[in-house]
Scaffold this motif. Structure first.
Motif, PDB file in Angstrom:
ATOM      1  N   ASP A  33       0.818  -1.220   0.000  1.00 59.43           N
ATOM      2  CA  ASP A  33       0.000   0.000   0.000  1.00 59.43           C
ATOM      3  C   ASP A  33       0.848   1.265   0.000  1.00 59.43           C
ATOM      4  O   ASP A  33       0.319   2.371  -0.122  1.00 59.43           O
ATOM      5  N   TYR A  34       2.134   1.103   0.185  1.00 58.61           N
ATOM      6  CA  TYR A  34       3.017   2.275   0.250  1.00 58.61           C
ATOM      7  C   TYR A  34       3.919   2.370  -0.975  1.00 58.61           C
ATOM      8  O   TYR A  34       4.440   1.362  -1.457  1.00 58.61           O
ATOM      9  N   ASP A  35       4.111   3.604  -1.443  1.00 57.46           N
ATOM     10  CA  ASP A  35       5.119   3.838  -2.479  1.00 57.46           C
ATOM     11  C   ASP A  35       6.519   3.779  -1.886  1.00 57.46           C
ATOM     12  O   ASP A  35       7.476   3.445  -2.581  1.00 57.46           O
ATOM     13  N   LEU A  36       6.616   4.146  -0.632  1.00 58.18           N
ATOM     14  CA  LEU A  36       7.919   4.164   0.032  1.00 58.18           C
ATOM     15  C   LEU A  36       7.713   3.967   1.530  1.00 58.18           C
ATOM     16  O   LEU A  36       6.827   4.582   2.123  1.00 58.18           O
ATOM     17  N   ILE A  37       8.528   3.094   2.091  1.00 55.31           N
ATOM     18  CA  ILE A  37       8.612   2.939   3.549  1.00 55.31           C
ATOM     19  C   ILE A  37      10.041   3.300   3.891  1.00 55.31           C
ATOM     20  O   ILE A  37      10.988   2.683   3.380  1.00 55.31           O
TER      21      ILE A  37
ATOM     22  N   GLY B 176      12.854  17.683   2.333  1.00 50.47           N
ATOM     23  CA  GLY B 176      13.452  17.906   1.029  1.00 50.47           C
ATOM     24  C   GLY B 176      12.930  16.875   0.046  1.00 50.47           C
ATOM     25  O   GLY B 176      11.896  17.074  -0.606  1.00 50.47           O
ATOM     26  N   TYR B 177      13.577  15.737   0.038  1.00 51.18           N
ATOM     27  CA  TYR B 177      13.294  14.697  -0.968  1.00 51.18           C
ATOM     28  C   TYR B 177      11.837  14.208  -0.957  1.00 51.18           C
ATOM     29  O   TYR B 177      11.137  14.255  -1.974  1.00 51.18           O
ATOM     30  N   ILE B 178      11.362  13.724   0.180  1.00 52.13           N
ATOM     31  CA  ILE B 178      10.022  13.104   0.199  1.00 52.13           C
ATOM     32  C   ILE B 178       8.935  14.130  -0.131  1.00 52.13           C
ATOM     33  O   ILE B 178       8.061  13.893  -0.971  1.00 52.13           O
ATOM     34  N   TYR B 179       9.003  15.280   0.526  1.00 54.04           N
ATOM     35  CA  TYR B 179       7.980  16.309   0.305  1.00 54.04           C
ATOM     36  C   TYR B 179       7.928  16.723  -1.168  1.00 54.04           C
ATOM     37  O   TYR B 179       6.845  16.802  -1.768  1.00 54.04           O
ATOM     38  N   LYS B 180       9.075  16.969  -1.745  1.00 53.98           N
ATOM     39  CA  LYS B 180       9.079  17.456  -3.140  1.00 53.98           C
ATOM     40  C   LYS B 180       8.660  16.360  -4.117  1.00 53.98           C
ATOM     41  O   LYS B 180       7.974  16.640  -5.116  1.00 53.98           O
ATOM     42  N   GLU B 181       9.036  15.118  -3.842  1.00 53.96           N
ATOM     43  CA  GLU B 181       8.576  14.026  -4.708  1.00 53.96           C
ATOM     44  C   GLU B 181       7.074  13.780  -4.545  1.00 53.96           C
ATOM     45  O   GLU B 181       6.408  13.344  -5.486  1.00 53.96           O
ATOM     46  N   MET B 182       6.547  14.063  -3.375  1.00 50.53           N
ATOM     47  CA  MET B 182       5.093  13.938  -3.197  1.00 50.53           C
ATOM     48  C   MET B 182       4.365  15.056  -3.929  1.00 50.53           C
ATOM     49  O   MET B 182       3.314  14.821  -4.538  1.00 50.53           O
ATOM     50  N   LEU B 183       4.915  16.263  -3.900  1.00 52.22           N
ATOM     51  CA  LEU B 183       4.282  17.359  -4.643  1.00 52.22           C
ATOM     52  C   LEU B 183       4.253  17.047  -6.137  1.00 52.22           C
ATOM     53  O   LEU B 183       3.290  17.383  -6.838  1.00 52.22           O
ATOM     54  N   LYS B 184       5.307  16.362  -6.626  1.00 55.16           N
ATOM     55  CA  LYS B 184       5.359  15.998  -8.050  1.00 55.16           C
ATOM     56  C   LYS B 184       4.544  14.737  -8.356  1.00 55.16           C
ATOM     57  O   LYS B 184       4.512  14.275  -9.493  1.00 55.16           O
TER      58      LYS B 184
ATOM     59  N   ASN C  50       5.308  11.805  -7.692  1.00 51.31           N
ATOM     60  CA  ASN C  50       6.144  10.611  -7.909  1.00 51.31           C
ATOM     61  C   ASN C  50       6.027   9.655  -6.722  1.00 51.31           C
ATOM     62  O   ASN C  50       6.272   8.460  -6.853  1.00 51.31           O
ATOM     63  N   LEU C  51       5.703  10.205  -5.585  1.00 53.55           N
ATOM     64  CA  LEU C  51       5.363   9.398  -4.409  1.00 53.55           C
ATOM     65  C   LEU C  51       3.998   9.874  -3.952  1.00 53.55           C
ATOM     66  O   LEU C  51       3.732  11.088  -3.929  1.00 53.55           O
ATOM     67  N   ASN C  52       3.140   8.946  -3.578  1.00 54.84           N
ATOM     68  CA  ASN C  52       1.799   9.356  -3.140  1.00 54.84           C
ATOM     69  C   ASN C  52       1.445   8.945  -1.721  1.00 54.84           C
ATOM     70  O   ASN C  52       0.639   9.603  -1.077  1.00 54.84           O
ATOM     71  N   ARG C  53       2.035   7.863  -1.266  1.00 54.52           N
ATOM     72  CA  ARG C  53       1.798   7.478   0.135  1.00 54.52           C
ATOM     73  C   ARG C  53       3.112   6.934   0.701  1.00 54.52           C
ATOM     74  O   ARG C  53       3.675   5.976   0.146  1.00 54.52           O
ATOM     75  N   VAL C  54       3.565   7.561   1.782  1.00 53.02           N
ATOM     76  CA  VAL C  54       4.875   7.222   2.351  1.00 53.02           C
ATOM     77  C   VAL C  54       4.728   6.976   3.844  1.00 53.02           C
ATOM     78  O   VAL C  54       4.033   7.732   4.545  1.00 53.02           O
ATOM     79  N   LEU C  55       5.384   5.904   4.314  1.00 55.78           N
ATOM     80  CA  LEU C  55       5.466   5.667   5.760  1.00 55.78           C
ATOM     81  C   LEU C  55       6.852   6.104   6.218  1.00 55.78           C
ATOM     82  O   LEU C  55       7.862   5.543   5.788  1.00 55.78           O
ATOM     83  N   VAL C  56       6.875   7.140   7.051  1.00 55.94           N
ATOM     84  CA  VAL C  56       8.154   7.653   7.553  1.00 55.94           C
ATOM     85  C   VAL C  56       8.313   7.186   8.994  1.00 55.94           C
ATOM     86  O   VAL C  56       7.480   7.487   9.854  1.00 55.94           O
ATOM     87  N   VAL C  57       9.370   6.452   9.239  1.00 56.52           N
ATOM     88  CA  VAL C  57       9.600   5.805  10.536  1.00 56.52           C
ATOM     89  C   VAL C  57      10.926   6.317  11.090  1.00 56.52           C
ATOM     90  O   VAL C  57      11.998   5.861  10.687  1.00 56.52           O
TER      91      VAL C  57
END
Lengths: 339, 339
Positions: free
Chosen positions: A228-232, A291-299, A301-308
């Motif tokens: 369910d995640y684009d990135l964990i 930086g990376y995650i936020y900007k890739e989500m705005l584009k 390229n990532l839509n759902r991320v679990l940040v741990v």
């Protein structure tokens, strides 16, 4: 049961706060790494005109917070709370930063988990109806951390290959009760895990059990699966901890091999930059997220991320007294879409 | 505007959390002071069988938390979050305590304001629908604090009369979404105030401006006046800070002379016990609140109390680097009645 709780350690935000501003400032070394194009400011000199590493770290955190507020088209008067913390004794960086800002202040300490601790509490305070806009921030500085936790830099101590390199940098996030996303939708708060590791040059090993516990609990509580995640992404386990997470999660039936990474691994080119197991420090997940995650989500390229975000909660004194290193991991789901 | 905000820095809890368990453990010196009959445990030896001051402080905080949970007729499994902090570097006392308890953990640092910081966040998390029961706790230990912030005890350093004596003790509070009170009804969160004081033997003077700012703002935000309270109590300004608060509040039109006191003054008999300006440390307001105030509220001798915990947010490093001492004050209203 409290209406927003799901499962044992997770809450679901019913009016998910939106990230409306994010800002990152990093040191020269981070500015030469693989993520260099994602940062808002790359310093040429990590002293930034200040007379001590500690004062430089204050300036970095302060400018990151001001930058995030400006990116949100707001002024400090519009912000109701700061949630911030850092690695230095008595979280002095965060307190001296908050002194400059005239905003009600909650100081936090979660070691390298602090960025997600701050976003967890900030999100609950907004979703709970106590604030419209808060800023969450953390920072670290290689040179202030190194002399506090390890040795004075002048000693030129050798570093074992399991050691990590403290990131010089700060990230700040403005979250709001209204906005167009990305949104913070779930919060899974960690318990302390301690498997008896006493080697402060192996933080990844010490913190990996906490990451595994929090990620597993998150899946159980939410019903999400790794797919369910684009990135964990953990922060910061480095190469040693990442390997443990992948192996042990697989044994528990969760295959993370397709979409799992670690902020400490992403921020440096370990071989080229001689950073051994990877980056660490409160600032690491802060700048990778903002930086990376936020900007890739705005584009998109990532839509759902679990940040741990993982923290090692020892102190130099407890280690000298023979104690092992307690680890913790706090997770949030950042999502471009809400129900 | 967020529905629970009133005024600039205050929130009103719409379903005020109830204190359902409170517990205090103090050292031998505190057990000889004026409040001795209010504490649940008075230690005969402040090492409590441990091999270091720091390990003793962990045991004190851990037993205080377990005691509060037992007083609430609960077990640790019933508690959804711990909010705790302390004075030691990397808040190691609180983290090593949380390691023993298997409860999701938010680590805080607010120096001597931490008890009210923890109750503020814990209350918002309950009122916001994220938890039913949380425990809030802090601790301090004279001997661990003294060698970290000042000098090794073995030096036998002279103490000036404006200095304060760090309380050995821990207090823990279990708050719940249901209960019969006392209730936490308002939270006024502090901003940092720094009037340039650099003398770490005059914390009362350094923190008084923050207390004045928060108390004044609380009155403006809520519409309460000093007469609406049975007791307004700061923690811990001591004799020096109390005098400043009384004088400057009077100049602002608030006469606190009838019902204002300070936890640091109440806990010791300054002359008999040679504690100079009074008590201090995270544990001071923690044990005065969970001992004296809580028990007097249960007896209805006090019915509405404003507890204003003050923190000095410097570190030994920032002071050596020539910085002044930032102060903060967080306030909550504890009330036997709710609307």
């Amino acid at each position: 049961m409290a209406e927003k709780r799901i499962g044992l350690q997770t809450v679901k935000l019913l009016n998910p706060p939106s990230i409306i501003g994010a800002y990152t400032i990093v040191g020269p070394k981070e500015g030469e790494g693989p993520l260099k194009d994602y940062f808002d400011v790359v310093l040429e000199d990590d002293m930034w005109g200040q007379e001590s590493f500690e004062k430089s770290e204050v300036k970095i955190q302060e400018e990151a917070i001001k930058g995030a507020i400006l990116k949100a088209n707001l002024s400090p008067n519009d912000i109701q709370y700061i949630f911030s913390g850092d690695l230095l004794n008595q979280i002095s960086t965060s307190s001296y930063t908050a002194r400059q800002l005239n905003i009600a202040y909650f100081g936090l300490y979660g070691a390298c988990s602090t960025m997600i601790e701050s976003l967890s509490l900030g999100s609950m305070v907004i979703d709970g109806g106590f604030a419209d806009k808060v800023v969450c921030a953390t920072s670290s500085h290689f040179s202030s951390a190194e002399r506090q936790f390890r040795f004075p830099l002048e000693y030129g101590s050798q570093r074992p290959f399991s050691s990590q390199w403290t990131v010089t940098g700060a990230g700040a996030t403005v979250i709001s009760s209204s906005g167009n996303g990305p949104y913070i939708t779930y919060i899974t708060t960690g318990k302390i895990m301690d498997f008896g590791i006493k080697d402060t040059n192996n933080m990844g090993g010490a913190m990996a059990p906490a990451a595994i516990d929090t990620i597993s609990q998150h899946f159980k509580d939410t019903g999400y699966t790794p797919d369910d995640y684009d990135l964990i992404i953990t922060g910061d386990l480095g190469l040693v901890g990442k390997k443990i997470v992948l192996e042990l999660m697989k044994k528990s039936g969760y295959d993370l091999s397709k979409n799992y990474s670690d902020c400490g691994i992403k921020i440096f080119d370990g071989v080229e930059q001689d950073t051994h197991a990877g980056g660490s420090g409160c600032g690491c997940v802060a700048v990778v997220l903002n930086g990376y995650i936020y900007k890739e989500m705005l584009k998109k390229n990532l839509n759902r991320v679990l940040v741990v975000a993982t923290g090692a909660l020892h102190s130099p004194i407890t280690v000298l007294q023979g104690e092992s290193i307690p680890g913790i991991a706090h997770a949030i789901t950042v999502d471009n879409l809400i129900d």
